[in-house]
Design an enzyme around this catalytic site. Sequence first.
Site, PDB file in Angstrom:
ATOM      1  N   PRO A  66       0.797  -1.234   0.000  1.00 18.33           N
ATOM      2  CA  PRO A  66       0.000   0.000   0.000  1.00 18.33           C
ATOM      3  C   PRO A  66       0.832   1.287   0.000  1.00 18.33           C
ATOM      4  O   PRO A  66       0.827   2.046   0.973  1.00 18.33           O
ATOM      5  CB  PRO A  66      -0.831  -0.138   1.269  1.00 18.33           C
ATOM      6  CG  PRO A  66       0.075  -0.900   2.191  1.00 18.33           C
ATOM      7  CD  PRO A  66       0.814  -1.875   1.309  1.00 18.33           C
ATOM      8  N   CYS A  67       1.495   1.561  -1.109  1.00 11.47           N
ATOM      9  CA  CYS A  67       2.341   2.758  -1.195  1.00 11.47           C
ATOM     10  C   CYS A  67       1.521   4.037  -1.036  1.00 11.47           C
ATOM     11  O   CYS A  67       2.073   5.086  -0.722  1.00 11.47           O
ATOM     12  CB  CYS A  67       3.146   2.758  -2.498  1.00 11.47           C
ATOM     13  SG  CYS A  67       2.165   2.507  -3.980  1.00 11.47           S
TER      14      CYS A  67
END
Length: 166
Positions: A117-118
């Site tokens: 989940p950048c």
Amino acid sequence: ASPTDRPPVRRIYLPNDPLPEGADEAARSGVIPPEPVASLIEGLTRYLEGQAVTFDLATLDLSPCGAFQQRVLRAEFAIPRGAVTTYGLLAAHIGAPRAARAAGSALGRNPFPIVIPCHRAVHADGTLGGFRGTLPMKRALLEMEGVPFSRSGAVRVPRFYYAPSA
């Protein structure tokens, strides 16, 4: 290890990413992907419907990523739904406290958005920073996870993930 021993997922494409040659035909062919790819697709679908989903890092082939990027991606993967960190805190967490920009760059090249989940990394002032999928998409993902925003567009969280305890 042989190439057949590698995890099956080599890349996740966002809507604005150019697809590789032949991807459209493959998608329309109706071929059912093998496990665990089918489970990952189902998990992504549920995530995008707003459900809390736990992904399996073991399905992702991180081998094309360098050692630093892998450390960044693994640390980012650990950030739970609804939490955010800063690029600087992320860099410090992996033992590179002066590498906030490099951590941001590593996230910018994340081959597995959503699963890693950048979108959960922001600037120190809470503003969004970058996201390959566009900033409106980053904000929508964070809002879907329950992250509040100020009127100016910065995240409003009581504490950033990886921040030292007071």
